[in-house]
Each structure stands twice: as structure tokens, then as C-alpha cells.
Design a protein around this motif. Structure first.
Motif, PDB file in Angstrom:
ATOM      1  N   LEU A   1       0.880  -1.178   0.000  1.00 43.52           N
ATOM      2  CA  LEU A   1       0.000   0.000   0.000  1.00 43.52           C
ATOM      3  C   LEU A   1       0.919   1.230   0.000  1.00 43.52           C
ATOM      4  CD1 LEU A   1      -2.629  -1.369   2.536  1.00 43.52           C
ATOM      5  CD2 LEU A   1      -2.763  -1.330   0.050  1.00 43.52           C
ATOM      6  N   PRO A   2       0.992   1.953  -1.111  1.00 43.58           N
ATOM      7  CA  PRO A   2       2.087   2.889  -1.358  1.00 43.58           C
ATOM      8  C   PRO A   2       1.924   4.285  -0.754  1.00 43.58           C
ATOM      9  CG  PRO A   2       0.637   2.850  -3.251  1.00 43.58           C
ATOM     10  CD  PRO A   2       0.066   1.861  -2.265  1.00 43.58           C
ATOM     11  N   TRP A   3       0.841   4.508  -0.003  1.00 47.29           N
ATOM     12  CA  TRP A   3       0.547   5.873   0.451  1.00 47.29           C
ATOM     13  C   TRP A   3       1.600   6.389   1.430  1.00 47.29           C
ATOM     14  CZ3 TRP A   3      -3.006   6.244  -2.944  1.00 47.29           C
ATOM     15  CH2 TRP A   3      -3.884   5.186  -3.168  1.00 47.29           C
ATOM     16  N   CYS A   4       2.034   7.653   1.257  1.00 47.37           N
ATOM     17  CA  CYS A   4       2.873   8.324   2.257  1.00 47.37           C
ATOM     18  C   CYS A   4       2.501   9.797   2.270  1.00 47.37           C
ATOM     19  CB  CYS A   4       4.361   8.205   1.916  1.00 47.37           C
ATOM     20  SG  CYS A   4       5.014   6.564   2.271  1.00 47.37           S
ATOM     21  N   GLU A   5       2.527  10.413   3.457  1.00 46.23           N
ATOM     22  CA  GLU A   5       2.215  11.852   3.545  1.00 46.23           C
ATOM     23  C   GLU A   5       3.252  12.656   2.782  1.00 46.23           C
ATOM     24  OE1 GLU A   5      -0.165  12.081   7.710  1.00 46.23           O
ATOM     25  OE2 GLU A   5       1.709  13.200   7.549  1.00 46.23           O
TER      26      GLU A   5
ATOM     27  N   GLY B   1      10.917 -19.782   0.827  1.00 44.82           N
ATOM     28  CA  GLY B   1       9.524 -20.110   0.513  1.00 44.82           C
ATOM     29  C   GLY B   1       9.030 -19.201  -0.605  1.00 44.82           C
ATOM     30  N   ASP B   2       7.810 -19.438  -1.072  1.00 46.02           N
ATOM     31  CA  ASP B   2       7.226 -18.598  -2.122  1.00 46.02           C
ATOM     32  C   ASP B   2       6.467 -17.426  -1.518  1.00 46.02           C
ATOM     33  OD1 ASP B   2       8.190 -20.233  -4.059  1.00 46.02           O
ATOM     34  OD2 ASP B   2       6.236 -20.905  -4.811  1.00 46.02           O
ATOM     35  N   TYR B   3       6.327 -16.358  -2.275  1.00 44.40           N
ATOM     36  CA  TYR B   3       5.422 -15.278  -1.864  1.00 44.40           C
ATOM     37  C   TYR B   3       4.834 -14.605  -3.094  1.00 44.40           C
ATOM     38  CZ  TYR B   3       9.790 -12.602  -2.366  1.00 44.40           C
ATOM     39  OH  TYR B   3      10.963 -12.086  -2.840  1.00 44.40           O
ATOM     40  N   LEU B   4       3.564 -14.245  -2.933  1.00 45.51           N
ATOM     41  CA  LEU B   4       2.877 -13.499  -3.981  1.00 45.51           C
ATOM     42  C   LEU B   4       2.805 -12.052  -3.522  1.00 45.51           C
ATOM     43  CD1 LEU B   4       1.071 -13.477  -6.583  1.00 45.51           C
ATOM     44  CD2 LEU B   4      -0.887 -13.774  -5.042  1.00 45.51           C
ATOM     45  N   GLY B   5       3.313 -11.129  -4.347  1.00 51.58           N
ATOM     46  CA  GLY B   5       3.256  -9.712  -4.009  1.00 51.58           C
ATOM     47  C   GLY B   5       2.217  -9.024  -4.874  1.00 51.58           C
ATOM     48  N   VAL B   6       1.293  -8.312  -4.216  1.00 51.96           N
ATOM     49  CA  VAL B   6       0.286  -7.550  -4.954  1.00 51.96           C
ATOM     50  C   VAL B   6       0.349  -6.085  -4.527  1.00 51.96           C
ATOM     51  CG1 VAL B   6      -1.274  -9.508  -5.386  1.00 51.96           C
ATOM     52  CG2 VAL B   6      -1.503  -8.209  -3.267  1.00 51.96           C
ATOM     53  N   GLY B   7      -0.074  -5.201  -5.445  1.00 51.67           N
ATOM     54  CA  GLY B   7       0.065  -3.761  -5.197  1.00 51.67           C
ATOM     55  C   GLY B   7       1.204  -3.234  -6.048  1.00 51.67           C
ATOM     56  N   PRO B   8       1.233  -1.894  -6.272  1.00 51.66           N
ATOM     57  CA  PRO B   8       2.225  -1.314  -7.185  1.00 51.66           C
ATOM     58  C   PRO B   8       3.664  -1.553  -6.749  1.00 51.66           C
ATOM     59  CG  PRO B   8       0.957   0.387  -6.045  1.00 51.66           C
ATOM     60  CD  PRO B   8       0.309  -0.901  -5.717  1.00 51.66           C
ATOM     61  N   GLY B   9       4.442  -2.179  -7.619  1.00 57.64           N
ATOM     62  CA  GLY B   9       5.869  -2.407  -7.338  1.00 57.64           C
ATOM     63  C   GLY B   9       6.152  -3.628  -6.476  1.00 57.64           C
ATOM     64  N   ALA B  10       5.117  -4.385  -6.071  1.00 59.36           N
ATOM     65  CA  ALA B  10       5.339  -5.517  -5.149  1.00 59.36           C
ATOM     66  C   ALA B  10       6.078  -6.663  -5.835  1.00 59.36           C
ATOM     67  CB  ALA B  10       3.997  -6.012  -4.611  1.00 59.36           C
ATOM     68  N   HIS B  11       7.033  -7.243  -5.120  1.00 63.42           N
ATOM     69  CA  HIS B  11       7.844  -8.351  -5.653  1.00 63.42           C
ATOM     70  C   HIS B  11       7.219  -9.702  -5.302  1.00 63.42           C
ATOM     71  CE1 HIS B  11      11.490  -6.035  -6.768  1.00 63.42           C
ATOM     72  NE2 HIS B  11      10.934  -5.157  -5.944  1.00 63.42           N
TER      73      HIS B  11
ATOM     74  N   LEU C   1       1.192   4.035  -9.735  1.00 63.68           N
ATOM     75  CA  LEU C   1      -0.098   3.700  -9.124  1.00 63.68           C
ATOM     76  C   LEU C   1      -1.224   3.607 -10.143  1.00 63.68           C
ATOM     77  CD1 LEU C   1      -1.874   3.336  -6.597  1.00 63.68           C
ATOM     78  CD2 LEU C   1      -1.992   5.823  -6.432  1.00 63.68           C
ATOM     79  N   ASN C   2      -1.352   4.647 -10.995  1.00 66.94           N
ATOM     80  CA  ASN C   2      -2.503   4.656 -11.909  1.00 66.94           C
ATOM     81  C   ASN C   2      -2.408   3.565 -12.955  1.00 66.94           C
ATOM     82  OD1 ASN C   2      -3.897   6.640 -10.595  1.00 66.94           O
ATOM     83  ND2 ASN C   2      -2.685   8.264 -11.591  1.00 66.94           N
ATOM     84  N   ALA C   3      -1.189   3.285 -13.397  1.00 67.24           N
ATOM     85  CA  ALA C   3      -1.004   2.200 -14.365  1.00 67.24           C
ATOM     86  C   ALA C   3      -1.359   0.866 -13.714  1.00 67.24           C
ATOM     87  CB  ALA C   3       0.438   2.191 -14.861  1.00 67.24           C
ATOM     88  N   TYR C   4      -0.969   0.683 -12.454  1.00 62.47           N
ATOM     89  CA  TYR C   4      -1.282  -0.576 -11.746  1.00 62.47           C
ATOM     90  C   TYR C   4      -2.795  -0.717 -11.569  1.00 62.47           C
ATOM     91  CZ  TYR C   4      -1.756  -4.132  -8.163  1.00 62.47           C
ATOM     92  OH  TYR C   4      -2.153  -5.259  -7.480  1.00 62.47           O
ATOM     93  N   ILE C   5      -3.453   0.410 -11.243  1.00 59.45           N
ATOM     94  CA  ILE C   5      -4.915   0.344 -11.036  1.00 59.45           C
ATOM     95  C   ILE C   5      -5.606  -0.118 -12.328  1.00 59.45           C
ATOM     96  CG2 ILE C   5      -6.950   1.843 -10.698  1.00 59.45           C
ATOM     97  CD1 ILE C   5      -5.325   3.207  -8.426  1.00 59.45           C
ATOM     98  N   LYS C   6      -5.082   0.358 -13.465  1.00 55.94           N
ATOM     99  CA  LYS C   6      -5.683  -0.034 -14.757  1.00 55.94           C
ATOM    100  C   LYS C   6      -5.382  -1.487 -15.099  1.00 55.94           C
ATOM    101  CE  LYS C   6      -5.876   4.307 -17.240  1.00 55.94           C
ATOM    102  NZ  LYS C   6      -4.677   5.153 -17.154  1.00 55.94           N
ATOM    103  N   ASN C   7      -4.122  -1.892 -14.872  1.00 63.26           N
ATOM    104  CA  ASN C   7      -3.710  -3.228 -15.309  1.00 63.26           C
ATOM    105  C   ASN C   7      -2.561  -3.698 -14.419  1.00 63.26           C
ATOM    106  OD1 ASN C   7      -2.843  -5.472 -16.620  1.00 63.26           O
ATOM    107  ND2 ASN C   7      -2.597  -4.507 -18.630  1.00 63.26           N
TER     108      ASN C   7
END
Ligand SMILES: C[S@@+](CC[C@H](N)C(=O)[O-])C[C@H]1O[C@@H](n2cnc3c(N)ncnc32)[C@H](O)[C@@H]1O
Ligand code: SF4
Length: 370
Positions: free
Chosen positions: A17-21, A258-268, A286-292
Motif C-alpha cells: 500500500l504505497p501511500w505516504c504523507e 519459501g514462495d510469496y505473492l506480491g500484490v500492489g504497485p511495485g510488489a515483488h 499507481l494509476n497504471a497498476y490500477i488499470k492493469n
């Protein structure tokens, strides 16, 4: 099997979750300073799409841990987090799996913590960095010592881990020891202790910084070892200290390969399939990730790359591990390089792990696996 191990490795879920003030001047993580507004709900919908489209990668497995990282997950509404957790409910059977949530001190309120606990979060990661106001100011943080203490107070009855940094501007051996003592006093059971790294593309990279000298940094590391050990914490990984039984299950899964699934913008992600092990990430904007929720930088780990990747993860664990604790059968090429390290005194004989000398000459140790 070696690089084509079975596809039933334990699977963790990382949600970015990429939000920062604002962007801290040392940080190069994938973040946005766009106001959150209702965008957290829009992003949650994209993350849900991403998870649903990942069925072939999940391959019928349950998630063994879930981690909300950032950015600043605590800037999201409970509603957005609940939407995501509802979507993955069918993917974990045991109600007691570790679900960690990163929070910045200024976002910690009773209401938020109760809300998050109510939807299943059972581990809170608090980004404190230092208990000295001048050091926090130099780091560009939006909190001070008193807001950190207030957050700890609110979280007192919960399972907490704290992030602290050393080697930062204005820090002295004494001020660092004071920060550590304040951490110990807070009775938090887990600590992630990071040395400041100066990353390219950050403000710190371009700025003339007055950082502690190398000898002072070494002395800080020694202080941490003495003070934390004396107070019942053990260093189970290069940057991780824990009271017995409070080690991070999520991070241990990374280091145990182990394995991990990363979701969200830039997640590995790291995923093992029938015939290969791959590392890849989701696109960052962010906006590109939201689209696709596109995948990028897809690398299949083979040969020397796989050996190196294994070394970089397995050797992080201070106490060493036995090969049968791993889900992967170690490749012959890795074992051959490993034996060379044993004969040099850099690697342990009875377990997979670095010796004291191996940690002292870490670059040399890692270079064995090129
Ligand atoms: C990416 S942050 C996310 C958590 C939260 N936003 C925060 O800043 O507290 C995770 C942790 O990484 C560490 N970190 C970030 N940038 C770093 C750097 N350049 N050097 C060392 N540690 C760093 C900090 O301790 C931080 O708490
Ligand atoms: S709050 Fe955390 S994630 Fe955000 S910019 Fe600062 S260090 Fe990076």
C-alpha cells in the motif's frame, strides 16, 4: 528436484500500500504522495483483481502469512483493508495465521487498532526509527518521540514489532543506546534494526550528510548486541531481534526460500512452478497498476543466479538451518561452492549458515556463490 522443486512451497502474501504523507529523504521504496482520499478503495479493487488473476500462481495453496507493507498502510481506511482480507478469506484455513500491518506512529489511534484487530490483523509493525527528536527531524519523519511513545501505549496489549535505524545523522553511540534502552523499556517483543543505506535517486544521495564514522557504527552494533542480548532478545537474522517465539513468520518464509505473492504497485513475488523458480514484480506507477496489474522484470532463477539467490537469503539467518528444514533440495553447484566456504572457515560445517568470520567478511562469503 533442484531448481524445479515441487510447487507446494509455503506461500505468503505481501500487499503493498504505497501511500505516504511525504517522501522521507532516504527512502527509495515504491510510494506515492498523492492524497489517499477514496483512492484506497480504488486500489483495493485493483489488488483484489490482481489476487483473483493470480490463481495459477497460487495453485491451490493457502497463504501461510499475510503482510501489509508500504508506503504507509496505516493511511488506508479499515474499509479498504477489510475488502482485501475478505477477498483472501478463502485462501487461508487456519484462523491464527500471522497477519502483519505496518503503521506510522501518528496514525495509531485506539479506534484504528481495534478496527484492524477486528478484521484479523494480529501483528503491528511500528516505524519508530529513533527516540530522539533531533534525529527524527534530520530523517524528515512526520513524528516525534512523544507520538511514538503514545503509539506504543495504545498498542501495549498487542503483538508489536518496531523498526529502528542506526548510522543516521546526529546519532551518537550514547543517543543510540538511549534509543535501544527506550525500546527495551517498551517491552516490544521484536525489533527490525536497519543501518541507514544511502540509496541512489534519494535526496540523501545528493546531500552532504554528517553521518557517524565507521568505528562509531561498529560500536553501535556492539552496543545493540550487548544490550539486546542482556534483555532476552536473540538475533535470528542480520537485521532482526526477537524474544523467543516472536520471530517474524512472514520474513522467515522469505529467507527460507519459501514462495510469496506480491500484490500492489511495485510488489515483488517469488513463485515456484512445476519446472522453474521465478522472481518478478508488479509495475510501479499507481494509476497504471490500477488499470492493469501487469508483471514486469520476470527472471527465471537458474545456475549461478539461483546459487547466489539462495546464499543471499539462507545466509541471513544467524543460527543457521539444516537442509531438511528447507522445501528446496539444494543444487549440487550450490553445495560445491558451500564446501569451499567451509574449508575457508567462512561457512558452518554442521548447518547451512555463516560463521562469525563469515559475517565479518560478508562480501567474500557471498562472492563464493558467483
Ligand atoms: C519502507 S518502510 C515502511 C514503513 C513505514 N512507512 C515507515 O517508514 O516507518 C520500512 C522500514 O524500512 C526502513 N528503511 C527505509 N529506508 C531505509 C534506508 N534507506 N536505510 C535503512 N532503512 C531504511 C525503515 O526502518 C522503515 O521503517
Ligand atoms: S514513511 Fe516509510 S515508506 Fe513512506 S517515505 Fe518514509 S520511509 Fe518511505
Amino acid at each position: 528436484m533442484t531448481n524445479s522443486q515441487n510447487n507446494k512451497s509455503p506461500l505468503s502474501l505481501y500487499i503493498h500500500l504505497p501511500w505516504c504523507e511525504r517522501r522521507c529523504p532516504y527512502c527509495d521504496f515504491s510510494i506515492t504522495t498523492d492524497p489517499v482520499g477514496k483512492n484506497d478503495l480504488t486500489l483495493a479493487k485493483a489488488i483484489i483483481k490482481d489476487i483473483n488473476n493470480s490463481s495459477p500462481l497460487i495453485n491451490g495453496r493457502n497463504f501461510s502469512t499475510i503482510y501489509f507493507g508500504g508506503g504507509t498502510p496505516s493511511l488506508s481506511s479499515i474499509e479498504a483493508i477489510e475488502m482485501i482480507l475478505n477477498c483472501v478469506k478463502g485462501h487461508y484455513s487456519n484462523k491464527d495465521i500471522e497477519i502483519t500491518f505496518e503503521m506510522n506512529p501518528t496514525d495509531v489511534t485506539k479506534e484504528k487498532v481495534n478496527g484492524l484487530s477486528g478484521i484479523g490483523v494480529n501483528r503491528f509493525s511500528l516505524g519508530v526509527q529513533s527516540f530522539h527528536d533531533a534525529e527524527l527531524k534530520a530523517l524528515g519523519r512526520n513524528h516525534d518521540k512523544s507520538s511514538a511513545l503514545n503509539a506504543i501505549n495504545i498498542l501495549a496489549e498487542r503483538n508489536i514489532t518496531m523498526d529502528l535505524m542506526y548510522g543516521i545523522e546526529l546519532q551518537t553511540i550514547q543517543s543510540f543506546e538511549e534509543t535501544l534502552n527506550q525500546f527495551i523499556e517498551s517491552r516490544v517483543n521484536h525489533l527490525s534494526l536497519y543501518q541507514l543505506t544511502i540509496e541512489p535517486n534519494t535526496i540523501y544521495y545528493k546531500k552532504a550528510l554528517k553521518l557517524p564514522m565507521e568505528e562509531e557504527i561498529e560500536a553501535m552494533e556492539n552496543s545493540a548486541k550487548t544490550l539486546l542480548k542482556k534483555s532476552g532478545y536473540h538475533q535470528y537474522e542480520i537485521s532482526s531481534w526477537s524474544k523467543a517465539g516472536f520471530e517474524s513468520k512472514h520474513n522467515l518464509n522469505y529467507w527460507m526460500f519459501g514462495d510469496y505473492l506480491g500484490v500492489g504497485p511495485g510488489a515483488h513475488s517469488k513463485i515456484t512452478s512445476k519446472d522453474k523458480i521465478s522472481r518478478f514484480r508488479k509495475i510501479k506507477p499507481l494509476n497504471a497498476y490500477i488499470k492493469n496489474q501487469k508483471i514486469t522484470d520476470n527472471n527465471i532463477l537458474l545456475g549461478d543466479d539461483l546459487d547466489m539467490d539462495l546464499a543471499m537469503n539462507l545466509l541471513r539467518m544467524k543460527e543457521g538451518i539444516t537442509p531438511n528444514e528447507l522445501q528446496i533440495e539444494l543444487p549440487k553447484s550450490f553445495l560445491k561452492k558451500y564446501l569451499k566456504g567451509v574449508s575457508n572457515g567462512l561457512l558452518k560445517k554442521d548447518k547451512i549458515g555463516a560463521t562469525k568470520k563469515g559475517y565479518q567478511y560478508l562480501n567474500e562469503t557471498i562472492n563464493l556463490f558467483f
